[in-house]
Design a protein around this motif. Structure first.
Motif, PDB file in Angstrom:
ATOM      1  N   LYS A 119      -3.452  10.752   2.226  1.00 60.70           N
ATOM      2  CA  LYS A 119      -3.234  11.978   1.514  1.00 60.70           C
ATOM      3  C   LYS A 119      -2.723  13.035   2.338  1.00 60.70           C
ATOM      4  O   LYS A 119      -1.847  13.850   2.368  1.00 60.70           O
ATOM      5  CB  LYS A 119      -4.109  12.130   0.555  1.00 60.70           C
TER       6      LYS A 119
ATOM      7  N   LYS B 156       3.362   5.827  -5.721  1.00 59.02           N
ATOM      8  CA  LYS B 156       3.035   6.138  -7.188  1.00 59.02           C
ATOM      9  C   LYS B 156       2.062   6.934  -7.251  1.00 59.02           C
ATOM     10  O   LYS B 156       2.010   7.988  -8.279  1.00 59.02           O
ATOM     11  CB  LYS B 156       2.542   4.880  -7.667  1.00 59.02           C
ATOM     12  N   THR B 157       1.053   7.190  -6.444  1.00 55.39           N
ATOM     13  CA  THR B 157      -0.393   8.048  -6.641  1.00 55.39           C
ATOM     14  C   THR B 157       0.122   9.257  -6.131  1.00 55.39           C
ATOM     15  O   THR B 157      -0.070  10.260  -6.722  1.00 55.39           O
ATOM     16  CB  THR B 157      -1.434   7.217  -5.782  1.00 55.39           C
ATOM     17  N   HIS B 158       0.933   9.725  -4.986  1.00 52.60           N
ATOM     18  CA  HIS B 158       1.065  10.918  -4.664  1.00 52.60           C
ATOM     19  C   HIS B 158       2.278  11.614  -4.583  1.00 52.60           C
ATOM     20  O   HIS B 158       2.612  12.819  -4.135  1.00 52.60           O
ATOM     21  CB  HIS B 158       0.584  10.867  -2.981  1.00 52.60           C
ATOM     22  N   TYR B 159       3.512  10.955  -5.080  1.00 47.31           N
ATOM     23  CA  TYR B 159       4.652  11.237  -5.265  1.00 47.31           C
ATOM     24  C   TYR B 159       4.867  12.536  -5.920  1.00 47.31           C
ATOM     25  O   TYR B 159       5.225  13.559  -5.297  1.00 47.31           O
ATOM     26  CB  TYR B 159       5.767  10.730  -5.799  1.00 47.31           C
ATOM     27  N   THR B 160       4.158  12.747  -6.972  1.00 45.01           N
ATOM     28  CA  THR B 160       4.279  14.151  -7.676  1.00 45.01           C
ATOM     29  C   THR B 160       3.592  15.409  -7.176  1.00 45.01           C
ATOM     30  O   THR B 160       4.281  16.459  -6.887  1.00 45.01           O
ATOM     31  CB  THR B 160       3.531  14.111  -9.092  1.00 45.01           C
ATOM     32  N   GLN B 161       2.575  15.050  -6.355  1.00 44.31           N
ATOM     33  CA  GLN B 161       1.904  16.006  -5.636  1.00 44.31           C
ATOM     34  C   GLN B 161       2.771  16.620  -4.326  1.00 44.31           C
ATOM     35  O   GLN B 161       2.987  17.561  -4.047  1.00 44.31           O
ATOM     36  CB  GLN B 161       0.489  15.948  -5.107  1.00 44.31           C
TER      37      GLN B 161
ATOM     38  N   GLU C 101       3.851   1.431  -1.391  1.00 43.08           N
ATOM     39  CA  GLU C 101       4.298   1.620  -2.777  1.00 43.08           C
ATOM     40  C   GLU C 101       3.171   2.344  -3.740  1.00 43.08           C
ATOM     41  O   GLU C 101       3.481   3.098  -4.627  1.00 43.08           O
ATOM     42  CB  GLU C 101       4.776   0.187  -3.316  1.00 43.08           C
ATOM     43  N   SER C 102       2.007   1.783  -3.381  1.00 40.32           N
ATOM     44  CA  SER C 102       0.874   2.416  -4.252  1.00 40.32           C
ATOM     45  C   SER C 102       0.670   3.901  -3.851  1.00 40.32           C
ATOM     46  O   SER C 102       0.487   4.710  -4.820  1.00 40.32           O
ATOM     47  CB  SER C 102      -0.343   1.628  -3.962  1.00 40.32           C
ATOM     48  N   LEU C 103       1.029   4.268  -2.496  1.00 39.73           N
ATOM     49  CA  LEU C 103       0.753   5.853  -2.146  1.00 39.73           C
ATOM     50  C   LEU C 103       1.960   6.381  -2.823  1.00 39.73           C
ATOM     51  O   LEU C 103       1.749   7.631  -3.370  1.00 39.73           O
ATOM     52  CB  LEU C 103       0.727   5.708  -0.683  1.00 39.73           C
TER      53      LEU C 103
ATOM     54  N   GLN D 112       0.614  -0.996   0.052  1.00 37.48           N
ATOM     55  CA  GLN D 112      -0.003  -0.073   0.082  1.00 37.48           C
ATOM     56  C   GLN D 112       0.874   1.287  -0.173  1.00 37.48           C
ATOM     57  O   GLN D 112       0.610   2.400  -0.586  1.00 37.48           O
ATOM     58  CB  GLN D 112      -0.938   0.001   1.255  1.00 37.48           C
TER      59      GLN D 112
END
Length: 191
Positions: free
Chosen positions: A79, A35-40, A31-33, A29
């Motif tokens: 988040k 990928k999802t939130h790294y840019t922001q 790792e998924s976070l 989870q």
């Protein structure tokens, strides 16, 4: 399967169940976070720090602390937690930079200026600080400190000039400031 292996498996299963019951997240989870939130998270850090490398370091540190288990995060507020963590780490970096800049200013001021502008006590503190640095810093620490603060080079430029990693430069700067802080705190001297 031996009795010990079955007991260990049951304990590990109980830990996973208890973690799930509390709403905590696991490695996949995280790792998924990532990928999802790294840019922001990176853009938030960049907005606060204005430094790409430090921004990447801050975001990486947040995920490293999650993976290490030092920080526990609930899945239902991931988040908000991640963005708040980035903001807090950025504030710590900025505060650390202010301390470093203050010491650098004290080290780089011209001694003649100190005599005319400051009291005798302040001049004595400055001389004590300069003496402490010369006597207690390793050669590499002194070089890094001088290049970073006297020549105002970036950490990356210092690393390239001395043929060391950027992390080595950052680590030595942090240790240098800590040494100075401990010395003056232990001697009840204000800088």
């Amino acid at each position: 399967m031996t009795r010990n292996e079955m007991t260990n498996e049951r304990v590990q299963s109980d830990v996973r169940i208890n973690s799930a019951e509390r709403g905590e997240i696991g490695r996949s989870q995280i790792e998924s976070l990532f990928k999802t939130h790294y840019t922001q998270m990176y853009h938030l850090a960049l907005t606060l720090l204005f430094d790409e490398a430090e921004s990447k370091d801050v975001v990486s540190d947040v995920f490293a602390s999650l993976l290490s288990g030092k920080v526990v995060m609930r899945a239902d507020n991931a988040k908000a937690f991640l963005l708040a963590s980035v903001r807090h780490r950025c504030m710590n970096v900025l505060q650390h930079k202010q301390v470093q800049e203050r010491f650098a200013r004290l080290l780089t001021e011209d001694t003649d200026t100190l005599v005319s502008d400051n009291t005798v006590e302040e001049q004595m503190q400055m001389e004590e600080l300069m003496c402490y640095v010369r006597e207690n810093f390793s050669s590499l620490e002194q070089q890094i400190f001088r290049l970073r603060y006297l020549r105002e080079m970036t950490c990356q430029e210092v690393a390239e000039a001395l043929n060391v990693s950027r992390q080595t430069v950052h680590t030595h700067l942090k240790q240098s400031v800590e040494k100075i802080r401990k010395y003056f705190n232990s001697n009840s001297k204000a800088i």
